[in-house]
Design an enzyme around this catalytic site. Sequence first.
Site, short mmCIF file in Angstrom:
data_model
loop_
_atom_site.label_atom_id
_atom_site.label_comp_id
_atom_site.label_asym_id
_atom_site.label_seq_id
_atom_site.Cartn_x
_atom_site.Cartn_y
_atom_site.Cartn_z
CB ALA A 172 106.94 31.58 -10.35
CB ALA A 173 102.97 34.85 -7.05
N GLY A 174 105.88 35.53 -6.47
CA GLY A 174 106.89 36.50 -5.91
C GLY A 174 107.91 36.84 -6.81
CG ASP A 175 110.37 33.73 -8.39
OD1 ASP A 175 111.08 34.27 -7.58
OD2 ASP A 175 110.40 32.49 -8.62
CD GLU B 129 116.00 28.74 -5.53
OE1 GLU B 129 115.08 28.11 -4.89
OE2 GLU B 129 115.96 28.82 -6.46
O1 RIB Z 1 110.07 30.85 -6.61
C1 RIB Z 1 109.37 29.64 -7.29
C2 RIB Z 1 110.72 28.52 -7.46
O2 RIB Z 1 111.27 28.33 -6.14
C3 RIB Z 1 110.52 27.54 -8.18
O3 RIB Z 1 110.18 27.63 -9.45
C4 RIB Z 1 111.25 26.47 -7.73
O4 RIB Z 1 112.17 26.10 -8.68
C5 RIB Z 1 112.22 27.16 -6.74
O5 RIB Z 1 113.44 27.78 -6.74
#
Ligand code: RIB
Length: 302
Positions: free
Chosen positions: A252-255, A145
Amino acid sequence: MKQRRKIVVLGSTNTDMVIAGARIPVPGETVSGGKFLMNPGGKGANQAVAVARLSARRGVCTFVAKVGDDLFGRETAARLKREGIAARLVVDPAEPSGTALIMVDAKGQNVISVALGANGTLVPADIAPFAADVAQATVLLLQLETPVETVLAAAKAARAGGATVILNPAPARKLPRALYAQLDWITPNETEAEILTGVRVTDVASARRARDWFQARGVGHVLVTLGAKGVYCGDCDRIFPSRRVKAVDCVAAGDTFNGAFAVALAEGRDCADAIAFAQKAAAISVTRPGAQSSIPFRRELP
Ligand code: RIB
């Protein structure tokens, strides 16, 4: 691995505006009755928060990002400090802080639209003042991103310092060949793996083809996350099934998975153990609403 474990996350920070409703509207349709939640997000910041909460001690995580000269940017700085994250935030006087509009349905599935704002202007010159942080990292965790030339510059600097470099290629886009050669790990989900490699990943055989595609371009190790089905590990050439939980929100599961995986690698765990640790954290995150609001602390893991 270096003696003092430091994990540097470089990436985006957003404020998420979320509506959780029965279903996601189709174009031209209005669906009412949902609940609104404003919540800190952004793939980079989410992964940094996961690293901080899932590490065995405070002070492990440094986060490099860019924000606008606005309320969301100032709130981001204060919040990261409370999480115990060393925030290296560049301020863009012209662009607003990143924001995301998210809709979540009753099954926990989501759609996300991001206005990158200042995240999109994080150029390699912006990270030069933080060269020492990057060079001293044990692990560098990256996503997509922020501009790819900055991702590449950070990966090269971290590699030169002996760090393990992980790229979570989300959201997926065409990558320069030079970047693959700087990656110790790549961790796409099945959609991202297909966009990058052209291989539709549905099982071990197709995941193996995607792994071979990445490794032919110089990537060290490959994980493909498959949502509820589990995680394909290229080194083990098998799928580690996911824990069965009732998902309310998969944002945000992947994060969470990637942040936890970085922590486990920095602790010297092998890939099977690191995947198990990350799957436990991700399984908890899908049972809770929001992005950073869903990320568990290490003491919560079974
Ligand atoms: O991966 C989830 C995230 O993707 C969200 O928090 C959103 O901000 C986007 O960046």
